[in-house]
Design an enzyme around this catalytic site. Structure first.
Site, PDB file in Angstrom:
ATOM      1  N   PHE A   1       0.851  -1.194   0.000  1.00  0.00           N
ATOM      2  CA  PHE A   1       0.000   0.000   0.000  1.00  0.00           C
ATOM      3  C   PHE A   1       0.884   1.241   0.000  1.00  0.00           C
ATOM      4  O   PHE A   1       1.748   1.391   0.850  1.00  0.00           O
ATOM      5  CB  PHE A   1      -0.913   0.024   1.231  1.00  0.00           C
ATOM      6  CG  PHE A   1      -1.756   1.271   1.298  1.00  0.00           C
ATOM      7  CD1 PHE A   1      -2.814   1.452   0.413  1.00  0.00           C
ATOM      8  CD2 PHE A   1      -1.469   2.281   2.206  1.00  0.00           C
ATOM      9  CE1 PHE A   1      -3.579   2.618   0.453  1.00  0.00           C
ATOM     10  CE2 PHE A   1      -2.228   3.444   2.250  1.00  0.00           C
ATOM     11  CZ  PHE A   1      -3.284   3.607   1.371  1.00  0.00           C
TER      12      PHE A   1
ATOM     13  N   LYS B   1       2.752  10.010   8.136  1.00  0.00           N
ATOM     14  CA  LYS B   1       2.082   9.655   9.390  1.00  0.00           C
ATOM     15  C   LYS B   1       2.757  10.310  10.614  1.00  0.00           C
ATOM     16  O   LYS B   1       2.585  11.500  10.831  1.00  0.00           O
ATOM     17  CB  LYS B   1       1.986   8.138   9.520  1.00  0.00           C
ATOM     18  CG  LYS B   1       1.098   7.540   8.413  1.00  0.00           C
ATOM     19  CD  LYS B   1       0.478   6.212   8.758  1.00  0.00           C
ATOM     20  CE  LYS B   1      -0.696   5.894   7.864  1.00  0.00           C
ATOM     21  NZ  LYS B   1      -0.370   5.268   6.587  1.00  0.00           N
TER      22      LYS B   1
ATOM     23  N   ASP C   1       9.253   2.766   1.413  1.00  0.00           N
ATOM     24  CA  ASP C   1       8.096   3.525   1.883  1.00  0.00           C
ATOM     25  C   ASP C   1       7.987   3.286   3.389  1.00  0.00           C
ATOM     26  O   ASP C   1       7.478   2.265   3.837  1.00  0.00           O
ATOM     27  CB  ASP C   1       6.839   3.037   1.142  1.00  0.00           C
ATOM     28  CG  ASP C   1       5.563   3.714   1.645  1.00  0.00           C
ATOM     29  OD1 ASP C   1       5.615   4.388   2.696  1.00  0.00           O
ATOM     30  OD2 ASP C   1       4.514   3.554   0.989  1.00  0.00           O
TER      31      ASP C   1
HETATM   32  C1  LIG Z   1      -0.644   5.592   5.142  1.00  0.00           C
HETATM   33  C2  LIG Z   1       0.337   5.143   4.149  1.00  0.00           C
HETATM   34  C3  LIG Z   1       0.529   5.831   2.935  1.00  0.00           C
HETATM   35  C4  LIG Z   1      -0.338   6.985   2.527  1.00  0.00           C
HETATM   36  O1  LIG Z   1      -0.173   8.098   3.349  1.00  0.00           O
HETATM   37  P1  LIG Z   1      -1.291   9.252   3.299  1.00  0.00           P
HETATM   38  O2  LIG Z   1      -0.757  10.293   4.236  1.00  0.00           O
HETATM   39  O3  LIG Z   1      -2.578   8.645   3.752  1.00  0.00           O
HETATM   40  O4  LIG Z   1      -1.361   9.729   1.904  1.00  0.00           O
HETATM   41  C5  LIG Z   1       1.521   5.386   2.085  1.00  0.00           C
HETATM   42  N1  LIG Z   1       2.291   4.337   2.388  1.00  0.00           N
HETATM   43  C6  LIG Z   1       2.140   3.646   3.536  1.00  0.00           C
HETATM   44  C7  LIG Z   1       3.052   2.494   3.819  1.00  0.00           C
HETATM   45  C8  LIG Z   1       1.149   4.013   4.448  1.00  0.00           C
HETATM   46  O5  LIG Z   1       0.990   3.319   5.565  1.00  0.00           O
END
Ligand SMILES: *Cc1c(COP(=O)(O)O)cnc(C)c1O
Length: 400
Positions: free
Chosen positions: A133, A247, A218
């Site tokens: 994700f 986050k 990520d």
């Molecule tokens: C939450 C998340 C995102 C997206 O971040 P947003 O601030 O909601 O756009 C991308 N990658 C990972 C691994 C996430 O947990």
């Protein structure tokens, strides 16, 4: 409509309960009926220091009276200072601030495509992983491999090859001359807290070196102390070429970041930007987070709390005959066996406990990094009561 619902003006993008939250403090959040909830979601692992921590309230109050937005065309102090501390504490050399994790990942995708144009004959393909994700913009949804995303918003952005997670030989076979980067989460969060294995991560790094392709990690969910080290990559003894954060970095404010090694910082002027990017208000909040979290004692305490929570979850698992406990730091998951995790989440809400179920049989725990042992115990007790009543109910049904 005669009696419009009080919620009718807000677009329906999630199955939200009919509750309105008005206040928060530490691990607790309060609704407009005065009910108090123990929060183990923390805005999706966003409030890394809990609700309304003093450090952030003070930093933001000071900044809001000093300078809110200087314009992305100018430097500001808060932006420069936070970029410096991120660079000092990581293996990366430069930072571009964004307002969300998806936007940071979108920036990473653009950066490697630019690098591919300049240095790799136009190679543009990025390998990502099943159940990964990366966000909800069109390109990051295309990079993601959540089954629910597959049929949505066609046509997707092309150029992403999906491979099985933790399968090095599948990855090796997927690399071709068009490949410019491999992008992954060190722990797949939305997939249900699935860690990349040590050998896999080290193998990914080796493949990137062999094929001259870039490694994007990520760490939107795993970064900023969440896994017990400042960044999860540090536990794998490898270095990414590009790192994204989000986050927790803003402590609840909309802040995220794209970091890269100097030799890959190839954006030309106007390739990348954004009206709110690097504004002093959110970067001042980010600084307050870094000043607290990037501290060995603080991180040692996260590891200690992690052990405490993990052991409690393992006990629950043993008592109620559930499944595996996994993850690291304060990003842990409990497999619920035959129990529907969404039912547990609903019951928890009734009992004023906020939990999350990323999969049908998986609960995810992402409390504030400064949660207390006592709060962890309270959560475990509430959860034990709920599990007890659900299991009794199931065995009654079976008996009938
Ligand atoms: C939450 C998340 C995102 C997206 O971040 P947003 O601030 O909601 O756009 C991308 N990658 C990972 C691994 C996430 O947990």
């Amino acid at each position: 409509m005669n009696n419009p619902s009080p919620y009718s003006s807000v677009m329906k993008i999630a199955d939200r309960p009919n509750l309105v939250f008005v206040r928060g403090r530490g691990s607790w959040m309060f609704d407009d009926q005065g009910r108090q909830y123990l929060d183990f979601i923390q805005g999706w692992a966003v409030n890394c220091l809990g609700h309304c921590p003093t450090q952030i309230s003070q930093a933001v109050s000071k900044q809001v009276n000093t300078l809110i937005n200087a314009s992305p065309a100018f430097y500001n102090n808060a932006m420069l200072k936070l970029a410096d501390s991120l660079v000092q504490h990581s293996c990366l050399d430069q930072v571009f601030f964004t307002n969300s994790g998806a936007e940071a990942n979108e920036g990473a995708i653009k950066l490697v495509r630019k690098w591919g144009q300049l240095h790799k004959g136009g190679a543009s393909k990025i390998i990502t992983f099943n159940n990964g994700f990366h966000g909800r913009t069109l390109a990051t949804m295309s990079a993601s491999a959540k089954a629910q995303f597959a049929p949505l918003f066609e046509p997707k952005v092309p150029g992403f090859t999906k491979v099985l997670f933790n399968d090095l030989s599948a990855l090796q076979q997927a690399i071709d001359p068009q490949t410019v980067a491999i992008m992954l989460e060190p722990i797949q969060g939305e997939a249900g807290v699935i860690p990349a294995e040590l050998e896999f991560m080290q193998g990914v790094r080796q493949l990137c070196d062999q094929h001259d392709i870039l490694l994007i990690l990520d760490e939107v969910q795993t970064g900023i102390g969440r896994t017990g080290s400042l960044f999860a990559y540090q536990q794998y003894a490898i270095e990414p070429d590009i790192l994204t954060l989000g986050k927790g970095i803003g402590g609840g404010l909309p802040l995220a970041a794209l970091l890269a090694k100097g030799k890959f910082c190839c954006f030309a002027h106007a390739d990348q930007g954004g009206t709110f990017n690097g504004n002093p208000l959110t970067t001042a909040a980010g600084q307050a987070v870094m000043d607290t979290v990037a501290d060995t004692e603080f991180l040692a305490q996260v590891q200690h709390l992690s052990t405490y929570l993990r052991e409690g979850l393992m006990q629950l698992s043993a008592t109620f005959n559930l499944g595996e406990v996994r993850g690291s730091g304060l990003l842990l998951a409990l497999e619920t066996g035959s129990l529907d995790a969404n039912v547990i989440v609903q019951q928890a809400l009734q009992n004023q406990l906020l939990l999350n179920a990323p999969r049908v049989h998986t609960l995810r725990f992402m409390p504030a990094l400064n949660v207390s042992e006592q709060e962890i115990s309270q959560m475990l007790e509430k959860l034990a009561t709920i599990l007890g009543s659900l299991i009794t109910a199931v065995s009654k049904v079976k008996a009938i």
